[in-house]
Each structure stands twice: as C-alpha cells, then as structure tokens.
Design a protein around this motif. Structure first.
Motif, PDB file in Angstrom:
ATOM      1  N   GLU A   1       0.847  -1.188   0.000  1.00  0.00           N
ATOM      2  CA  GLU A   1       0.000   0.000   0.000  1.00  0.00           C
ATOM      3  C   GLU A   1       0.884   1.240   0.000  1.00  0.00           C
ATOM      4  OE1 GLU A   1      -2.485  -0.331   3.426  1.00  0.00           O
ATOM      5  OE2 GLU A   1      -3.573  -2.086   2.688  1.00  0.00           O
ATOM      6  N   PHE A   2       0.547   2.182  -0.877  1.00  0.00           N
ATOM      7  CA  PHE A   2       1.269   3.457  -0.957  1.00  0.00           C
ATOM      8  C   PHE A   2       2.776   3.245  -1.137  1.00  0.00           C
ATOM      9  CE2 PHE A   2      -2.544   4.243   1.625  1.00  0.00           C
ATOM     10  CZ  PHE A   2      -3.156   5.209   0.839  1.00  0.00           C
ATOM     11  N   GLY A   3       3.114   2.229  -1.935  1.00  0.00           N
ATOM     12  CA  GLY A   3       4.511   1.998  -2.260  1.00  0.00           C
ATOM     13  C   GLY A   3       5.320   1.326  -1.167  1.00  0.00           C
ATOM     14  N   LYS A   4       4.670   0.865  -0.083  1.00  0.00           N
ATOM     15  CA  LYS A   4       5.381   0.216   1.011  1.00  0.00           C
ATOM     16  C   LYS A   4       5.125  -1.284   0.988  1.00  0.00           C
ATOM     17  CE  LYS A   4       5.444   4.152   4.191  1.00  0.00           C
ATOM     18  NZ  LYS A   4       5.051   4.638   5.555  1.00  0.00           N
ATOM     19  N   VAL A   5       6.202  -2.052   1.153  1.00  0.00           N
ATOM     20  CA  VAL A   5       6.076  -3.508   1.200  1.00  0.00           C
ATOM     21  C   VAL A   5       5.508  -3.899   2.559  1.00  0.00           C
ATOM     22  CG1 VAL A   5       7.287  -5.705   1.062  1.00  0.00           C
ATOM     23  CG2 VAL A   5       8.024  -3.780  -0.378  1.00  0.00           C
ATOM     24  N   GLN A   6       4.395  -4.609   2.548  1.00  0.00           N
ATOM     25  CA  GLN A   6       3.686  -4.973   3.770  1.00  0.00           C
ATOM     26  C   GLN A   6       3.912  -6.458   4.086  1.00  0.00           C
ATOM     27  OE1 GLN A   6       1.479  -2.805   5.505  1.00  0.00           O
ATOM     28  NE2 GLN A   6       1.965  -1.099   4.165  1.00  0.00           N
ATOM     29  N   PHE A   7       4.400  -6.729   5.267  1.00  0.00           N
ATOM     30  CA  PHE A   7       4.632  -8.110   5.703  1.00  0.00           C
ATOM     31  C   PHE A   7       3.582  -8.532   6.727  1.00  0.00           C
ATOM     32  CE2 PHE A   7       8.790  -7.020   4.105  1.00  0.00           C
ATOM     33  CZ  PHE A   7       9.307  -8.215   3.616  1.00  0.00           C
ATOM     34  N   VAL A   8       3.292  -9.826   6.731  1.00  0.00           N
ATOM     35  CA  VAL A   8       2.569 -10.456   7.835  1.00  0.00           C
ATOM     36  C   VAL A   8       3.622 -11.133   8.693  1.00  0.00           C
ATOM     37  CG1 VAL A   8       0.892 -12.213   8.503  1.00  0.00           C
ATOM     38  CG2 VAL A   8       0.519 -10.861   6.429  1.00  0.00           C
ATOM     39  N   LEU A   9       3.718 -10.726   9.960  1.00  0.00           N
ATOM     40  CA  LEU A   9       4.717 -11.294  10.853  1.00  0.00           C
ATOM     41  C   LEU A   9       4.040 -12.019  12.012  1.00  0.00           C
ATOM     42  CD1 LEU A   9       7.312  -8.360  10.888  1.00  0.00           C
ATOM     43  CD2 LEU A   9       7.271 -10.392   9.424  1.00  0.00           C
ATOM     44  N   LEU A  10       4.812 -12.767  12.771  1.00  0.00           N
ATOM     45  CA  LEU A  10       4.279 -13.542  13.886  1.00  0.00           C
ATOM     46  C   LEU A  10       4.625 -12.888  15.217  1.00  0.00           C
ATOM     47  CD1 LEU A  10       5.155 -17.232  12.886  1.00  0.00           C
ATOM     48  CD2 LEU A  10       2.981 -16.042  12.557  1.00  0.00           C
ATOM     49  N   GLU A  11       3.615 -12.788  16.098  1.00  0.00           N
ATOM     50  CA  GLU A  11       3.861 -12.377  17.484  1.00  0.00           C
ATOM     51  C   GLU A  11       4.131 -13.608  18.355  1.00  0.00           C
ATOM     52  OE1 GLU A  11       1.752  -8.693  19.025  1.00  0.00           O
ATOM     53  OE2 GLU A  11       0.216  -9.555  17.699  1.00  0.00           O
ATOM     54  N   GLU A  12       3.511 -14.696  17.979  1.00  0.00           N
ATOM     55  CA  GLU A  12       3.727 -15.999  18.611  1.00  0.00           C
ATOM     56  C   GLU A  12       3.150 -17.037  17.667  1.00  0.00           C
ATOM     57  OE1 GLU A  12       0.182 -16.732  21.610  1.00  0.00           O
ATOM     58  OE2 GLU A  12       1.103 -14.776  22.018  1.00  0.00           O
TER      59      GLU A  12
END
Length: 355
Positions: free
Chosen positions: A320-331
C-alpha cells in the motif's frame, strides 16, 4: 468427513461430493459441462472422476499445458476461444479438475466468460485442497509476477476427493504441507503441534489434518472475503515466498521451486524477521525453523539473487502506498499485519536461513 459451510458455498468431501455433483448436474439447470484439466490430471484423475459422474448433460474436456508458466492471460484466451467454439453459454458450468494452476485459471475464466458462469473446483493436489481451491481467489500471473490479475468470487462448490492424492509424488505432497503448516502458525498452535512428528502419519490422520486446514482457512476467509483485514494473515510467508518463486521462474538456470517449497522458505525468513523485530521469541523461531527445515530441502541464494528477490517485493499484492507490507508472527498462532522492515533485516534472515 463433515461438509464445511463457507459464505456462499460448501466444501464437500469424497462420496458426499459426487452425490452433490450428480444432484445438481441436471439438464434443467445446465446446458453444457466443461471440465478443465491439465496434461497430468487428464491422464491420472479424469478417468476416475468421469466414472463418478451420472449426468445426461453434454461434457466437453478442455486440456491445458501443465505448469505455473502457463498460468497467464494467453492461456485464458485459448480457453475463452474454446468455450466459444464449443458453444458455451450463460447456463454452462465449468468444473476445474486439477491443482492450483487449473483451479486459479479455470475459476478466473469462468468469472469472466459471458460476464460470469458457475464453476466448481475439484482440487487434485494437497496444495489445491487446503489452499488454492478454497476462498474465492481466482486469477493468473503477469509474466513472472504471481497472481497479479484476478477477481474474488466464490465457487458454487468445492469437492475434495482425497483419493486423488495417491497420484502425487513426495514433492507435491510437501508443497501442500507448507500451506497446512502456515495455517497452524497464523491461527492455531495446537494444529501446528500436530506437525512436529509426522513419522506415524496414516491416511485417516491426513484426512483429518486436511479437513482442519480447510476449516481454518474458511474461518478466516468468512470473516474477511475481500482481504481488508484478517485475511491478510493467510499471506504469511508469501511476501518473500512469492518473490522467491518469481525469481526462480525468471531464471531457468536456477533450480525451480514448487509454490509450497518457496513458501516454506518464506515462512522461515519472515519468522526470523519477526524475531529480529522483537515480536517472536527466540525459542518459537527456532522451533519453526527446524520443523520446516526437517521437511524441506535447504536452497542456496547468492547475494545477487537476494537483491533481485528484494527488488521483486514491490510487486506484492498487499503493498500500500509503495510500502512492502509483511505479515509477521507475534507468537505461534498469532499474527501482526501490515508490518514493514528494512532490506538489512531481509538479508540477515537469508543469512540465518542458510546457516
């Protein structure tokens, strides 16, 4: 196995699926049946599938060339022309019999032919059963870029016949296993724990794990069909995994990777990034890394390859808006969406992966 109810369709298993098909494939409902297959499913799956059908409707078979490199608009054009030449109309129905390429592309064709006709997915690979055929994402690649063109529209039904898994080799089974591991990592730690020891896995156990995996994905998708929130969690491992897959497609001299093989690497890398950003503890990271590494062969990447993979991240669909978006883990079992990270962290993740 019990039928799973999605938002606008159901997932039927084994004999229940064929009973459903024979109930709806009536001349008063559909004018013609088109079955889309690839070269592999035409040989190994189609005869058995046709033996289960009991219908008076005319059936036409449309065969695609197998392989991710054929999941493109050019192949769609060929199928659209075939549907037209074979007198497909608004009351035709498409049955997609195959793995992720067939169900992704065949569904997209159905969504766009005559402004949309009914389609049913019959996945024949483990990856297709637990991921590609579920959730209504339909589309094709744009060159080497994964799933850039598509539409979200749910099928009329999904039929899961686990007997088709007997046609697969070990690499194809592992490819599907990656998505099942992902479902545990993003949603259910107790489900993840079931994969720590696969040595005594039998057919009944596998059927149960497949059913649970589909149920997890369906629960997430039902909350967020158009991927504005929680459905993004299903992309864990895919930001880097898709870039790795695209890189391998672009470089024929590099060892090709199946989708799940690339996603397995992506999950390790993105778990490392999660750890380095203070979200995931060290113990959980090492549990993830070594569990996945025990199943999937390690792949080597040069510094140049890593830089090219990073360059491909800008084309990820979540951006979004030129930014690479990651899904990361909290646990294990819990994600954090819409995260950004530096290229340095990505390089560090590759370094640790290759140790």
């Amino acid at each position: 196995m019990q039928t799973i109810t999605a938002t606008n369709y159901s997932v039927y298993f084994n004999e229940n699926g064929y009973e459903y098909l024979n109930r709806i494939l009536k001349p008063e409902l559909y004018s013609k049946i088109f079955i889309i297959v690839d070269g592999n499913t035409a040989e190994y799956c189609l005869p058995n599938f046709l033996a289960h059908l009991a219908t008076n409707i005319e059936i036409e078979i449309i065969e695609l060339e197998a392989g991710e490199e054929n999941k493109n608009i050019e192949t769609c054009l060929q199928v659209w022309y075939s549907l037209t030449e074979l007198e497909g109309d608004r009351k035709s129905i498409i049955l997609n019999l195959g793995g992720g390429v067939v169900t992704d592309l065949g569904s997209f064709v159905a969504c766009t032919f005559k402004r949309g006709i009914d389609f049913i997915n019959i996945p024949t690979t483990l990856l297709g059963m637990v991921d590609a055929a579920i959730g209504g994402k339909n589309g094709v690649d744009l060159g080497i870029l994964k799933n850039q063109i598509g539409i979200i529209r749910e099928p009329k039904a999904v039929i899961v016949d686990t007997d088709f898994l007997q046609t697969l080799d070990g690499s194809q089974m592992r490819s599907g296993l990656a998505e099942m591991l992902k479902h545990g990592l993003i949603y259910d730690k107790s489900y993840w724990n079931k994969f720590k020891d696969l040595s005594n896995l039998n057919t009944n156990d596998l059927d149960t794990l497949i059913h649970e995996s589909i149920a997890i994905k369906n629960t997430i998708v039902s909350e967020d069909l158009t991927e504005n929130g929680i459905r993004k969690a299903l992309n864990f491992g895919h930001t880097l995994g898709h870039a790795i897959e695209s890189y391998c497609l672009e470089h024929p001299n590099v060892k090709s990777l199946l989708h799940g093989e690339a996603i397995a690497i992506g999950m390790i890398l993105e778990s490392h990034i999660s750890k380095e950003m203070g979200l995931l503890n060290n113990e959980a990271y090492h549990e993830i890394k070594y569990c996945i590494s025990d199943i999937f062969e390690k792949v080597s990447f040069t510094t140049e390859a890593i830089n090219q993979i990073i360059d491909l991240l800008i084309f990820d669909k979540k951006n979004e808006f030129g930014k690479v978006q990651f899904v990361l883990l909290e646990e294990i079992g819990k994600t954090k969406l819409n995260q950004t990270c530096s290229n340095e962290l990505i390089h560090n993740a590759f370094t640790d992966y290759q140790l």
